[in-house]
Design a protein around this motif. Sequence first.
Motif, PDB file in Angstrom:
ATOM      1  N   VAL A  78       0.830  -1.214   0.000  1.00  0.00           N
ATOM      2  CA  VAL A  78       0.000   0.000   0.000  1.00  0.00           C
ATOM      3  C   VAL A  78       0.862   1.261   0.000  1.00  0.00           C
ATOM      4  O   VAL A  78       0.447   2.304  -0.499  1.00  0.00           O
ATOM      5  CB  VAL A  78      -0.978   0.002   1.210  1.00  0.00           C
ATOM      6  N   GLY A  79       2.090   1.156   0.529  1.00  0.00           N
ATOM      7  CA  GLY A  79       2.934   2.343   0.653  1.00  0.00           C
ATOM      8  C   GLY A  79       3.446   2.803  -0.703  1.00  0.00           C
ATOM      9  O   GLY A  79       3.890   1.993  -1.516  1.00  0.00           O
ATOM     10  N   HIS A 281       8.732  -5.472  10.532  1.00  0.00           N
ATOM     11  CA  HIS A 281       7.885  -4.993   9.423  1.00  0.00           C
ATOM     12  C   HIS A 281       7.033  -6.144   8.853  1.00  0.00           C
ATOM     13  O   HIS A 281       7.171  -6.505   7.675  1.00  0.00           O
ATOM     14  CB  HIS A 281       8.745  -4.355   8.318  1.00  0.00           C
ATOM     15  N   SER A 284       1.574  -6.668   7.400  1.00  0.00           N
ATOM     16  CA  SER A 284       0.719  -7.310   6.385  1.00  0.00           C
ATOM     17  C   SER A 284       1.091  -8.785   6.196  1.00  0.00           C
ATOM     18  O   SER A 284       0.546  -9.441   5.303  1.00  0.00           O
ATOM     19  CB  SER A 284       0.840  -6.575   5.045  1.00  0.00           C
TER      20      SER A 284
HETATM   21  C1  8YV Z   1       5.108  -4.328   2.453  1.00  0.00           C
HETATM   22  C2  8YV Z   1       4.114  -2.380   3.413  1.00  0.00           C
HETATM   23  O1  8YV Z   1       4.499  -4.180   1.223  1.00  0.00           O
HETATM   24  O2  8YV Z   1       2.240  -2.423   2.003  1.00  0.00           O
HETATM   25  C3  8YV Z   1       3.141  -1.746   2.506  1.00  0.00           C
HETATM   26  O3  8YV Z   1       3.275  -0.541   2.293  1.00  0.00           O
HETATM   27  O4  8YV Z   1       4.883  -1.739   4.039  1.00  0.00           O
HETATM   28  C4  8YV Z   1       4.170  -3.850   3.506  1.00  0.00           C
HETATM   29  O5  8YV Z   1       2.926  -4.442   3.396  1.00  0.00           O
HETATM   30  C5  8YV Z   1       5.464  -5.723   2.689  1.00  0.00           C
HETATM   31  O6  8YV Z   1       6.443  -5.725   3.648  1.00  0.00           O
HETATM   32  C6  8YV Z   1       5.920  -6.432   1.455  1.00  0.00           C
HETATM   33  O7  8YV Z   1       7.163  -6.070   1.054  1.00  0.00           O
END
Ligand code: 8YV
Length: 317
Positions: A78-79, A281, A284
Amino acid sequence: MSAVKPRVLQLGRLLPTLEARLAADYEVTLLAQQPDPRAFLAAHGREFAAAVTSAPVGIDAATLQALPALRVVSSFGVGLDRIDLTAAARRGVPVGYTPNVLNDCVADIAFTLLLDVARRAAEADRFVRRGDWLKEKFPLATRVSGKRLGLVGMGRIGRTIARRASGFDMEIRYHDRNVIADVPYGHEPGLLALARWADFLVVAAAGGPGSQGLISAEVLDALGPKGFLVNIARGSLVDEPALVQALQERRIAGAGLDVFADEPRVPDVLLSLDNVVLTPHVASGTIETRQAMADLVLENLRSFFERGELRVSAPLQ
Ligand code: 8YV
Protein backbone atom coordinates in the motif's frame (compact mmCIF):
# COMPACT_ATOMS: atom_id res chain seq x y z
CA MET A 1 -3.89 -12.36 -23.20
CA SER A 2 -2.15 -12.03 -26.59
CA ALA A 3 0.20 -14.78 -27.85
CA VAL A 4 3.29 -12.59 -27.35
CA LYS A 5 3.85 -12.24 -23.65
CA PRO A 6 4.53 -8.64 -22.54
CA ARG A 7 8.05 -8.07 -21.18
CA VAL A 8 7.97 -7.36 -17.46
CA LEU A 9 10.86 -6.01 -15.41
CA GLN A 10 10.66 -7.31 -11.83
CA LEU A 11 12.69 -4.94 -9.66
CA GLY A 12 13.17 -6.98 -6.47
CA ARG A 13 12.31 -10.42 -5.10
CA LEU A 14 8.64 -11.19 -4.48
CA LEU A 15 6.72 -14.10 -2.94
CA PRO A 16 7.80 -17.29 -4.75
CA THR A 17 4.16 -18.03 -5.67
CA LEU A 18 3.78 -14.55 -7.15
CA GLU A 19 7.03 -14.88 -9.09
CA ALA A 20 5.83 -18.22 -10.50
CA ARG A 21 2.47 -16.79 -11.58
CA LEU A 22 4.14 -13.74 -13.11
CA ALA A 23 6.54 -15.97 -15.05
CA ALA A 24 3.60 -18.01 -16.39
CA ASP A 25 1.87 -14.99 -17.93
CA TYR A 26 4.76 -12.65 -18.81
CA GLU A 27 8.31 -12.64 -20.05
CA VAL A 28 9.91 -11.65 -16.75
CA THR A 29 13.43 -10.39 -16.07
CA LEU A 30 14.58 -9.89 -12.49
CA LEU A 31 16.59 -6.68 -12.26
CA ALA A 32 17.97 -7.57 -8.81
CA GLN A 33 19.61 -10.66 -10.35
CA GLN A 34 21.58 -8.69 -12.95
CA PRO A 35 25.27 -8.33 -12.04
CA ASP A 36 25.14 -4.62 -12.92
CA PRO A 37 21.51 -3.41 -12.82
CA ARG A 38 22.37 0.12 -14.12
CA ALA A 39 24.27 -1.27 -17.12
CA PHE A 40 21.46 -3.76 -17.74
CA LEU A 41 18.90 -0.95 -17.76
CA ALA A 42 21.01 1.13 -20.14
CA ALA A 43 21.31 -1.80 -22.55
CA HIS A 44 17.82 -3.35 -22.25
CA GLY A 45 15.55 -0.79 -20.55
CA ARG A 46 13.64 -0.06 -23.76
CA GLU A 47 12.43 -3.67 -24.01
CA PHE A 48 10.03 -3.54 -21.04
CA ALA A 49 6.34 -2.68 -21.14
CA ALA A 50 5.70 -3.19 -17.41
CA ALA A 51 7.56 -2.95 -14.12
CA VAL A 52 6.63 -4.93 -11.03
CA THR A 53 7.91 -3.69 -7.69
CA SER A 54 6.99 -3.61 -4.00
CA ALA A 55 6.51 -0.96 -1.33
CA PRO A 56 10.01 -1.34 0.17
CA VAL A 57 11.76 -1.40 -3.23
CA GLY A 58 9.64 1.19 -5.05
CA ILE A 59 10.74 2.72 -8.35
CA ASP A 60 12.69 5.96 -8.65
CA ALA A 61 12.82 8.60 -11.39
CA ALA A 62 16.13 7.29 -12.82
CA THR A 63 14.71 3.77 -13.27
CA LEU A 64 11.53 5.14 -14.84
CA GLN A 65 13.64 7.17 -17.22
CA ALA A 66 15.65 4.09 -18.17
CA LEU A 67 12.42 2.37 -19.28
CA PRO A 68 11.25 4.47 -22.27
CA ALA A 69 8.63 1.93 -23.46
CA LEU A 70 7.15 1.47 -19.98
CA ARG A 71 3.34 1.50 -19.98
CA VAL A 72 2.46 0.41 -16.44
CA VAL A 73 3.84 -0.17 -12.91
CA SER A 74 2.29 -2.72 -10.54
CA SER A 75 3.45 -2.59 -6.92
CA PHE A 76 3.04 -5.10 -4.07
CA GLY A 77 2.02 -3.02 -1.04
CA VAL A 78 0.00 0.00 0.00
CA GLY A 79 2.93 2.34 0.65
CA LEU A 80 3.82 4.66 -2.21
CA ASP A 81 6.64 6.55 -0.50
CA ARG A 82 9.37 4.87 -2.58
CA ILE A 83 7.55 5.25 -5.88
CA ASP A 84 8.18 8.47 -7.79
CA LEU A 85 4.53 9.09 -8.60
CA THR A 86 5.27 12.53 -10.03
CA ALA A 87 7.78 11.14 -12.53
CA ALA A 88 5.37 8.31 -13.45
CA ALA A 89 2.49 10.77 -13.95
CA ARG A 90 4.69 13.03 -16.10
CA ARG A 91 5.35 10.04 -18.32
CA GLY A 92 1.65 9.06 -18.31
CA VAL A 93 2.52 5.71 -16.69
CA PRO A 94 -0.25 4.51 -14.32
CA VAL A 95 0.80 2.88 -11.04
CA GLY A 96 -1.15 -0.01 -9.53
CA TYR A 97 -0.86 -0.91 -5.84
CA THR A 98 -2.59 -3.08 -3.20
CA PRO A 99 -4.52 -1.04 -0.62
CA ASN A 100 -7.47 -2.31 1.46
CA VAL A 101 -6.70 -6.03 1.31
CA LEU A 102 -4.13 -5.52 4.11
CA ASN A 103 -6.15 -3.21 6.40
CA ASP A 104 -7.26 -5.94 8.80
CA CYS A 105 -3.87 -7.56 9.25
CA VAL A 106 -2.07 -4.24 9.68
CA ALA A 107 -4.67 -3.15 12.26
CA ASP A 108 -4.28 -6.51 14.02
CA ILE A 109 -0.52 -5.95 14.40
CA ALA A 110 -1.14 -2.40 15.65
CA PHE A 111 -3.27 -3.93 18.37
CA THR A 112 -0.85 -6.78 18.98
CA LEU A 113 1.91 -4.23 19.64
CA LEU A 114 -0.35 -1.97 21.71
CA LEU A 115 -1.57 -4.80 23.95
CA ASP A 116 1.86 -6.37 24.15
CA VAL A 117 3.74 -3.26 25.22
CA ALA A 118 1.03 -2.15 27.67
CA ARG A 119 0.45 -5.59 29.25
CA ARG A 120 4.16 -6.45 29.01
CA ALA A 121 3.41 -9.75 27.26
CA ALA A 122 6.77 -10.27 25.50
CA GLU A 123 8.59 -9.14 28.63
CA ALA A 124 6.51 -11.56 30.75
CA ASP A 125 7.30 -14.35 28.29
CA ARG A 126 11.03 -13.66 28.69
CA PHE A 127 10.52 -13.61 32.50
CA VAL A 128 8.90 -17.07 32.53
CA ARG A 129 11.48 -18.56 30.15
CA ARG A 130 14.35 -17.26 32.32
CA GLY A 131 12.83 -19.06 35.32
CA ASP A 132 12.35 -15.74 37.15
CA TRP A 133 8.79 -16.66 38.17
CA LEU A 134 10.26 -19.13 40.66
CA LYS A 135 12.06 -16.25 42.36
CA GLU A 136 9.77 -13.22 42.18
CA LYS A 137 6.44 -11.77 41.03
CA PHE A 138 6.16 -10.09 37.64
CA PRO A 139 5.58 -6.32 37.95
CA LEU A 140 2.17 -4.80 37.22
CA ALA A 141 1.34 -3.61 33.72
CA THR A 142 -0.91 -0.89 32.25
CA ARG A 143 -4.63 -1.31 31.56
CA VAL A 144 -5.74 -0.90 27.93
CA SER A 145 -9.55 -1.13 28.09
CA GLY A 146 -11.28 2.22 28.42
CA LYS A 147 -8.12 4.25 27.75
CA ARG A 148 -7.56 7.04 25.21
CA LEU A 149 -6.32 6.18 21.73
CA GLY A 150 -4.88 8.96 19.56
CA LEU A 151 -4.58 7.98 15.91
CA VAL A 152 -2.14 9.82 13.69
CA GLY A 153 -3.82 9.30 10.30
CA MET A 154 -7.46 8.32 9.75
CA GLY A 155 -7.16 6.59 6.39
CA ARG A 156 -8.25 3.06 5.59
CA ILE A 157 -5.87 1.50 8.13
CA GLY A 158 -6.52 4.15 10.80
CA ARG A 159 -10.24 3.49 10.76
CA THR A 160 -9.70 -0.27 10.94
CA ILE A 161 -7.54 0.23 14.05
CA ALA A 162 -10.23 2.52 15.50
CA ARG A 163 -12.87 -0.20 15.06
CA ARG A 164 -10.71 -2.61 17.05
CA ALA A 165 -10.18 0.05 19.74
CA SER A 166 -13.98 0.42 20.06
CA GLY A 167 -14.07 -3.24 21.12
CA PHE A 168 -11.79 -2.27 24.01
CA ASP A 169 -14.13 0.60 24.96
CA MET A 170 -11.39 3.09 24.17
CA GLU A 171 -12.02 6.76 23.61
CA ILE A 172 -10.74 7.68 20.16
CA ARG A 173 -9.50 10.90 18.61
CA TYR A 174 -7.43 11.42 15.49
CA HIS A 175 -5.08 13.86 13.82
CA ASP A 176 -5.28 14.07 10.03
CA ARG A 177 -4.86 16.80 7.42
CA ASN A 178 -8.57 16.51 6.77
CA VAL A 179 -11.64 16.21 8.95
CA ILE A 180 -13.06 12.83 7.97
CA ALA A 181 -16.81 13.24 7.68
CA ASP A 182 -17.89 9.61 7.94
CA VAL A 183 -16.16 8.60 11.19
CA PRO A 184 -17.65 9.15 14.65
CA TYR A 185 -14.32 10.14 16.27
CA GLY A 186 -13.13 13.60 17.28
CA HIS A 187 -10.70 15.36 14.94
CA GLU A 188 -7.75 16.97 16.70
CA PRO A 189 -6.09 19.61 14.50
CA GLY A 190 -2.98 19.78 16.72
CA LEU A 191 -0.70 16.76 16.92
CA LEU A 192 0.79 17.99 20.21
CA ALA A 193 -2.67 18.33 21.72
CA LEU A 194 -3.53 14.79 20.56
CA ALA A 195 -0.32 13.41 22.09
CA ARG A 196 -1.00 15.24 25.35
CA TRP A 197 -4.53 13.79 25.49
CA ALA A 198 -3.68 10.22 24.45
CA ASP A 199 -2.64 7.23 26.54
CA PHE A 200 -1.68 5.44 23.31
CA LEU A 201 -0.51 7.27 20.19
CA VAL A 202 -0.74 5.04 17.12
CA VAL A 203 0.93 6.13 13.88
CA ALA A 204 -1.04 5.07 10.80
CA ALA A 205 -0.24 7.83 8.30
CA ALA A 206 1.51 7.64 4.93
CA GLY A 207 5.29 7.98 4.73
CA GLY A 208 7.14 10.36 2.43
CA PRO A 209 8.66 13.82 2.60
CA GLY A 210 5.44 15.41 3.90
CA SER A 211 5.41 13.37 7.11
CA GLN A 212 9.16 12.96 7.76
CA GLY A 213 9.94 13.21 11.49
CA LEU A 214 6.35 14.11 12.39
CA ILE A 215 6.67 12.30 15.72
CA SER A 216 9.32 14.62 17.14
CA ALA A 217 10.91 14.90 20.59
CA GLU A 218 8.26 17.51 21.38
CA VAL A 219 5.42 15.14 20.46
CA LEU A 220 7.00 12.37 22.55
CA ASP A 221 7.26 14.70 25.53
CA ALA A 222 3.62 15.64 25.05
CA LEU A 223 2.74 11.91 25.14
CA GLY A 224 4.63 11.80 28.42
CA PRO A 225 5.93 9.19 30.87
CA LYS A 226 2.63 7.29 31.02
CA GLY A 227 2.05 7.29 27.25
CA PHE A 228 2.83 4.56 24.70
CA LEU A 229 3.75 4.96 21.03
CA VAL A 230 2.85 2.37 18.38
CA ASN A 231 4.14 2.67 14.81
CA ILE A 232 2.90 0.42 12.01
CA ALA A 233 3.30 3.04 9.26
CA ARG A 234 6.86 4.00 8.28
CA GLY A 235 10.01 4.53 10.33
CA SER A 236 10.47 7.87 8.57
CA LEU A 237 7.48 9.36 10.42
CA VAL A 238 9.32 9.15 13.74
CA ASP A 239 12.46 11.02 14.78
CA GLU A 240 14.12 7.72 15.73
CA PRO A 241 17.07 9.08 17.77
CA ALA A 242 14.58 11.20 19.74
CA LEU A 243 12.41 8.12 20.31
CA VAL A 244 15.36 6.02 21.47
CA GLN A 245 16.34 8.76 23.92
CA ALA A 246 12.79 9.19 25.21
CA LEU A 247 12.50 5.42 25.78
CA GLN A 248 15.88 5.21 27.51
CA GLU A 249 15.07 8.12 29.79
CA ARG A 250 11.51 6.78 30.37
CA ARG A 251 10.11 10.10 29.14
CA ILE A 252 7.49 7.88 27.45
CA ALA A 253 6.28 4.61 28.98
CA GLY A 254 7.03 2.36 26.01
CA ALA A 255 6.72 1.68 22.30
CA GLY A 256 5.53 -1.03 19.94
CA LEU A 257 7.36 -0.76 16.63
CA ASP A 258 6.90 -2.67 13.38
CA VAL A 259 8.82 -0.16 11.25
CA PHE A 260 12.19 1.56 11.56
CA ALA A 261 14.17 4.35 9.93
CA ASP A 262 16.81 2.09 8.33
CA GLU A 263 15.27 -1.39 8.01
CA PRO A 264 16.35 -4.07 8.66
CA ARG A 265 18.73 -2.29 11.00
CA VAL A 266 17.28 -1.54 14.45
CA PRO A 267 19.11 0.81 16.85
CA ASP A 268 21.15 -1.29 19.31
CA VAL A 269 19.75 0.54 22.33
CA LEU A 270 16.23 -0.67 21.52
CA LEU A 271 17.37 -4.28 21.67
CA SER A 272 18.28 -3.92 25.32
CA LEU A 273 15.16 -2.08 26.50
CA ASP A 274 12.29 -3.96 28.15
CA ASN A 275 9.74 -1.23 27.45
CA VAL A 276 9.71 -1.80 23.68
CA VAL A 277 8.20 -4.53 21.54
CA LEU A 278 9.84 -4.95 18.15
CA THR A 279 8.52 -6.73 15.06
CA PRO A 280 10.34 -6.91 11.70
CA HIS A 281 7.89 -4.99 9.42
CA VAL A 282 5.38 -7.84 9.33
CA ALA A 283 2.08 -6.01 9.70
CA SER A 284 0.72 -7.31 6.38
CA GLY A 285 2.62 -10.58 6.76
CA THR A 286 -0.04 -13.28 6.92
CA ILE A 287 -0.45 -16.01 4.32
CA GLU A 288 -3.96 -14.80 3.51
CA THR A 289 -3.14 -11.11 3.16
CA ARG A 290 0.09 -11.56 1.22
CA GLN A 291 -1.87 -13.87 -1.10
CA ALA A 292 -4.54 -11.19 -1.58
CA MET A 293 -1.81 -8.60 -2.27
CA ALA A 294 -0.20 -10.92 -4.82
CA ASP A 295 -3.59 -11.50 -6.49
CA LEU A 296 -4.05 -7.74 -6.82
CA VAL A 297 -0.57 -7.23 -8.30
CA LEU A 298 -1.49 -9.75 -11.01
CA GLU A 299 -5.03 -8.46 -11.43
CA ASN A 300 -3.73 -4.92 -11.93
CA LEU A 301 -1.39 -6.11 -14.70
CA ARG A 302 -3.99 -8.34 -16.33
CA SER A 303 -6.62 -5.63 -16.28
CA PHE A 304 -4.17 -3.11 -17.74
CA PHE A 305 -3.07 -5.36 -20.61
CA GLU A 306 -6.62 -6.54 -21.36
CA ARG A 307 -8.66 -3.39 -20.84
CA GLY A 308 -6.13 -0.60 -20.63
CA GLU A 309 -6.95 0.22 -17.01
CA LEU A 310 -5.75 -0.84 -13.58
CA ARG A 311 -8.04 -2.44 -10.99
CA VAL A 312 -6.61 -0.19 -8.27
CA SER A 313 -4.43 2.75 -9.22
CA ALA A 314 -2.38 5.06 -7.03
CA PRO A 315 -3.79 8.57 -6.57
CA LEU A 316 -2.44 11.05 -9.10
CA GLN A 317 0.16 13.45 -7.75
C1 8YV B 1 5.11 -4.33 2.45
C2 8YV B 1 4.11 -2.38 3.41
O1 8YV B 1 4.50 -4.18 1.22
O2 8YV B 1 2.24 -2.42 2.00
C3 8YV B 1 3.14 -1.75 2.51
O3 8YV B 1 3.28 -0.54 2.29
O4 8YV B 1 4.88 -1.74 4.04
C4 8YV B 1 4.17 -3.85 3.51
O5 8YV B 1 2.93 -4.44 3.40
C5 8YV B 1 5.46 -5.72 2.69
O6 8YV B 1 6.44 -5.73 3.65
C6 8YV B 1 5.92 -6.43 1.45
O7 8YV B 1 7.16 -6.07 1.05
